[in-house]
Design a protein around this motif. Structure first.
Motif, PDB file in Angstrom:
ATOM      1  N   VAL A 171      69.515  53.039  49.868  1.00  0.00           N
ATOM      2  CA  VAL A 171      70.922  52.347  49.590  1.00  0.00           C
ATOM      3  C   VAL A 171      71.895  53.660  49.243  1.00  0.00           C
ATOM      4  N   SER A 172      73.050  53.596  49.785  1.00  0.00           N
ATOM      5  CA  SER A 172      73.989  54.653  49.739  1.00  0.00           C
ATOM      6  C   SER A 172      75.190  53.832  48.891  1.00  0.00           C
ATOM      7  N   TRP A 173      75.974  54.586  48.031  1.00  0.00           N
ATOM      8  CA  TRP A 173      77.114  54.314  47.099  1.00  0.00           C
ATOM      9  C   TRP A 173      78.345  55.076  47.673  1.00  0.00           C
ATOM     10  N   HIS A 174      79.170  54.411  48.186  1.00  0.00           N
ATOM     11  CA  HIS A 174      80.367  55.181  48.523  1.00  0.00           C
ATOM     12  C   HIS A 174      81.574  54.765  47.613  1.00  0.00           C
ATOM     13  N   ALA A 175      82.309  55.854  47.019  1.00  0.00           N
ATOM     14  CA  ALA A 175      83.461  55.584  46.279  1.00  0.00           C
ATOM     15  C   ALA A 175      84.101  56.943  46.003  1.00  0.00           C
ATOM     16  N   ASN A 176      85.341  56.561  45.608  1.00  0.00           N
ATOM     17  CA  ASN A 176      86.371  57.690  45.268  1.00  0.00           C
ATOM     18  C   ASN A 176      87.089  57.401  43.857  1.00  0.00           C
ATOM     19  N   PRO A 177      86.951  57.922  42.970  1.00  0.00           N
ATOM     20  CA  PRO A 177      87.477  57.833  41.603  1.00  0.00           C
ATOM     21  C   PRO A 177      88.924  57.751  41.646  1.00  0.00           C
ATOM     22  N   ALA A 178      89.481  58.443  42.684  1.00  0.00           N
ATOM     23  CA  ALA A 178      91.018  58.409  43.075  1.00  0.00           C
ATOM     24  C   ALA A 178      91.558  57.019  43.335  1.00  0.00           C
ATOM     25  N   VAL A 179      90.697  56.228  43.756  1.00  0.00           N
ATOM     26  CA  VAL A 179      91.344  54.600  43.798  1.00  0.00           C
ATOM     27  C   VAL A 179      91.470  54.015  42.707  1.00  0.00           C
ATOM     28  N   GLU A 180      90.930  54.210  41.585  1.00  0.00           N
ATOM     29  CA  GLU A 180      91.016  53.632  40.507  1.00  0.00           C
ATOM     30  C   GLU A 180      92.307  53.610  39.535  1.00  0.00           C
ATOM     31  N   PRO A 181      93.012  54.480  39.278  1.00  0.00           N
ATOM     32  CA  PRO A 181      94.160  54.563  38.934  1.00  0.00           C
ATOM     33  C   PRO A 181      95.403  53.920  39.352  1.00  0.00           C
ATOM     34  N   HIS A 182      95.280  53.450  40.497  1.00  0.00           N
ATOM     35  CA  HIS A 182      96.391  52.768  41.117  1.00  0.00           C
ATOM     36  C   HIS A 182      96.879  51.477  40.351  1.00  0.00           C
ATOM     37  N   HIS A 183      98.091  51.211  40.148  1.00  0.00           N
ATOM     38  CA  HIS A 183      98.479  50.152  39.218  1.00  0.00           C
ATOM     39  C   HIS A 183      99.452  49.220  40.427  1.00  0.00           C
ATOM     40  N   PHE A 184      98.923  47.946  40.536  1.00  0.00           N
ATOM     41  CA  PHE A 184     100.142  47.173  41.271  1.00  0.00           C
ATOM     42  C   PHE A 184     101.317  46.793  40.433  1.00  0.00           C
ATOM     43  N   GLY A 185     101.280  46.770  39.254  1.00  0.00           N
ATOM     44  CA  GLY A 185     102.257  46.530  38.331  1.00  0.00           C
ATOM     45  C   GLY A 185     101.818  45.469  37.175  1.00  0.00           C
ATOM     46  N   GLN A 186     102.966  45.641  35.970  1.00  0.00           N
ATOM     47  CA  GLN A 186     102.261  44.961  34.808  1.00  0.00           C
ATOM     48  C   GLN A 186     101.505  43.794  34.673  1.00  0.00           C
ATOM     49  N   SER A 187     102.185  42.549  35.705  1.00  0.00           N
ATOM     50  CA  SER A 187     101.444  41.274  35.369  1.00  0.00           C
ATOM     51  C   SER A 187     100.635  41.023  36.267  1.00  0.00           C
ATOM     52  N   PRO A 201      97.585  40.414  38.957  1.00  0.00           N
ATOM     53  CA  PRO A 201      96.034  40.090  38.622  1.00  0.00           C
ATOM     54  C   PRO A 201      95.275  41.318  39.277  1.00  0.00           C
ATOM     55  N   MET A 202      95.678  42.020  40.396  1.00  0.00           N
ATOM     56  CA  MET A 202      94.784  43.122  41.110  1.00  0.00           C
ATOM     57  C   MET A 202      94.605  44.213  40.032  1.00  0.00           C
ATOM     58  N   LYS A 203      93.382  44.643  39.499  1.00  0.00           N
ATOM     59  CA  LYS A 203      93.294  45.852  38.795  1.00  0.00           C
ATOM     60  C   LYS A 203      92.329  46.738  39.168  1.00  0.00           C
ATOM     61  N   PRO A 204      92.814  47.578  39.942  1.00  0.00           N
ATOM     62  CA  PRO A 204      91.757  48.774  40.611  1.00  0.00           C
ATOM     63  C   PRO A 204      90.824  49.290  39.384  1.00  0.00           C
ATOM     64  N   TRP A 205      91.217  49.282  38.367  1.00  0.00           N
ATOM     65  CA  TRP A 205      90.509  49.802  37.176  1.00  0.00           C
ATOM     66  C   TRP A 205      89.209  49.077  37.046  1.00  0.00           C
ATOM     67  N   ARG A 206      89.009  47.691  37.307  1.00  0.00           N
ATOM     68  CA  ARG A 206      87.745  47.049  37.350  1.00  0.00           C
ATOM     69  C   ARG A 206      86.253  47.910  38.229  1.00  0.00           C
ATOM     70  N   LEU A 207      87.053  48.826  39.010  1.00  0.00           N
ATOM     71  CA  LEU A 207      86.162  49.590  39.743  1.00  0.00           C
ATOM     72  C   LEU A 207      85.658  50.817  38.527  1.00  0.00           C
ATOM     73  N   THR A 208      86.422  51.282  37.639  1.00  0.00           N
ATOM     74  CA  THR A 208      85.893  52.025  36.650  1.00  0.00           C
ATOM     75  C   THR A 208      84.897  51.598  35.748  1.00  0.00           C
ATOM     76  N   LEU A 209      85.231  50.298  35.394  1.00  0.00           N
ATOM     77  CA  LEU A 209      84.319  49.422  34.480  1.00  0.00           C
ATOM     78  C   LEU A 209      82.959  49.314  35.334  1.00  0.00           C
ATOM     79  N   THR A 210      82.933  48.854  36.514  1.00  0.00           N
ATOM     80  CA  THR A 210      81.676  48.690  37.166  1.00  0.00           C
ATOM     81  C   THR A 210      80.938  49.932  37.205  1.00  0.00           C
ATOM     82  N   LYS A 211      81.452  50.881  37.545  1.00  0.00           N
ATOM     83  CA  LYS A 211      80.811  52.201  37.773  1.00  0.00           C
ATOM     84  C   LYS A 211      80.367  52.612  36.322  1.00  0.00           C
TER      85      LYS A 211
END
Ligand code: TV7
Ligand code: CA
Ligand code: ZN
Length: 390
Positions: free
Chosen positions: A12-28, A30-40
């Motif tokens: 099983v291989s896991w493919h990720a780059n933490p540089a994805v996680e801090p991107h912000h779509f904007g204040q309200s 719904p899409m929050k790349p930060w959920r990837l931090t929580l998953t990891k």
């Protein structure tokens, strides 16, 4: 760590780059790349990373993304900056690429897109090169993006790019999509080929639920010259479907498709907005029910590319994707349902601190899917598969 050890006999291989996680779509948004931090954080607290090959993914190149996307659209994504949203001379292009509230321009947009796309392309190549049997990229799964247009929080269609890699070696690839939204971008990309079978399960309400496509009878342009006719399978659902009904439906549909189509590789989009309590979704699936679909797909033993997708209640997205990672490494039975004391951001998982809170008890939506309706959907899919056999 808690004793998850290798090897399992398959990789099983896991493919990720933490540089994805801090991107912000904007204040309200719904899409929050930060959920990837929580998953990891969950995956690591459980020690699951010891049971996988970990790859830091690179950004997809312009040329790699141009295997599907139009170059002028990619060029636009590469050079656009947030201030252009206010520039009148840019407004026509911005509108033509469907940039707006759903798909805003934010800082680092091109970096974000190329990183998640690079993850899915790398994952597909690991499968093709026999260096992995199951490859996971939770940052991918952005199924709405079109050739020259953003749509529904998606800009670059990493799934299409991953499938194109798999098609270099496999005559037939099957795509399965359990996001609550219709996988329209992937379906449309392979609309006129019989080398990809797309299967999407989704909430369908033509006028009131995004993107409004994916009706049961929408199976690919039925022209005698179109080899792709009948190679799009749509499972339109109503509000409130529950674990047992969903799983039964999933097994009947996916089982018949695999049996008839005999794919060389499977791509599974695990959008977690089909869970109960999702901010945008309207189904009642629990983490265990969602995970059972992943477990079922794994039983075929066919090379498997697993991607994320939607999911707008981050604590539940991370629960589902961590649980599904444990299933894919065959360690679900070794996972303590009580979330470890050591996990970062543990406060997000209170008050229960469980990996499996009963989501459908918390905000149950009335189930509008009768048994008769579900049976009629299964019958229609089986009828459609008869055309495919030729
Ligand atoms: C794969 N639903 C993506 C799913 C994409 C859904 C939509 C929103 C939304 C956008 C926001 C926002 C929102 C609370 C919810 C017809 C519209 C209505 C924009 C406000 N809050 C995936 C896309 C869907 C943006 N779009 O499958 C900024 O909800 O229904 C629509 C279209 C026009 C545009 N407006 C919404 O899961 C990753 N958008 C708050 C701020
Ligand atoms: Ca779907
Ligand atoms: Zn979705």
């Amino acid at each position: 760590h808690n004793g998850i050890t290798r090897p399992k006999g398959y990789r099983v291989s896991w493919h990720a780059n933490p540089a994805v996680e801090p991107h912000h779509f904007g204040q309200s948004h719904p899409m929050k790349p930060w959920r990837l931090t929580l998953t990891k954080q969950l995956v690591m607290a459980y020690g699951m990373h010891y049971a996988m090959d970990l790859y830091l993914t690179r950004a997809a190149t312009f040329e790699e993304m141009a295997e599907f996307h139009k170059e002028d659209y990619l060029e636009f994504l590469r050079q656009v900056v947030p201030a252009d949203m206010e520039a009148p001379e840019q407004s026509d292009r911005i509108a033509s690429y469907n940039i707006g509230d759903d798909c805003p321009i934010f800082d680092g947009l091109y970096n974000y897109c190329s990183l998640y796309a690079g993850g899915t392309i790398d994952a597909a190549r690991k499968l093709v090169n026999n260096q992995s049997e199951i490859a996971i990229n939770w940052s991918g799964g952005l199924h709405h993006a079109k050739k020259a247009e953003a749509s529904g929080f998606c800009y670059v269609n990493d799934i299409v790019l991953g499938i194109l890699q798999l098609l270099r070696h496999h005559p037939r690839v099957m795509y399965i999509d359990i996001d609550v939204h219709h996988g329209d971008g992937v379906e449309q990309a392979f609309w006129s080929t019989d080398r990809v079978l797309t299967v999407s399960f989704h909430k369908y309400d033509k006028d009131n639920f995004f993107p409004g496509t994916g009706a049961l009878d929408s199976t690919g342009p039925a022209h005698p010259l179109n080899p792709g006719a009948h190679h799009a399978i749509n499972v339109p659902l109503n509000d409130g479907i529950e674990d047992a009904d969903y799983l039964q439906l999933f097994k009947e549909v996916v089982g018949s498709c695999v049996e008839t189509y005999r794919p060389g590789a499977i791509v599974l989009q695990c959008g977690a907005d089909s869970l109960g309590c999702d901010r945008l979704g309207c189904f009642n699936l629990n983490v265990t029910g969602h995970g059972s679909c992943v477990e079922y797909v794994k039983t075929f033993g066919i090379p498997l590319l697993v991607v994320g997708g939607g999911g707008y209640t981050p604590r539940n997205v991370s629960r589902a994707w961590a649980h599904e990672t444990s299933i894919l490494i065959d360690a679900a039975d070794k996972i303590d349902p009580n979330i470890p004391e050591t996990v970062a951001f543990r406060n997000h998982f209170g008050p229960d601190y469980s990996l499996f809170p009963p989501l459908s008890e918390m905000r149950r939506i009335e189930n509008k899917n009768s048994k008769a309706y579900l049976a009629s959907v299964v019958a229609a899919v089986k009828e459609q598969l008869r055309y495919m056999k030729g």
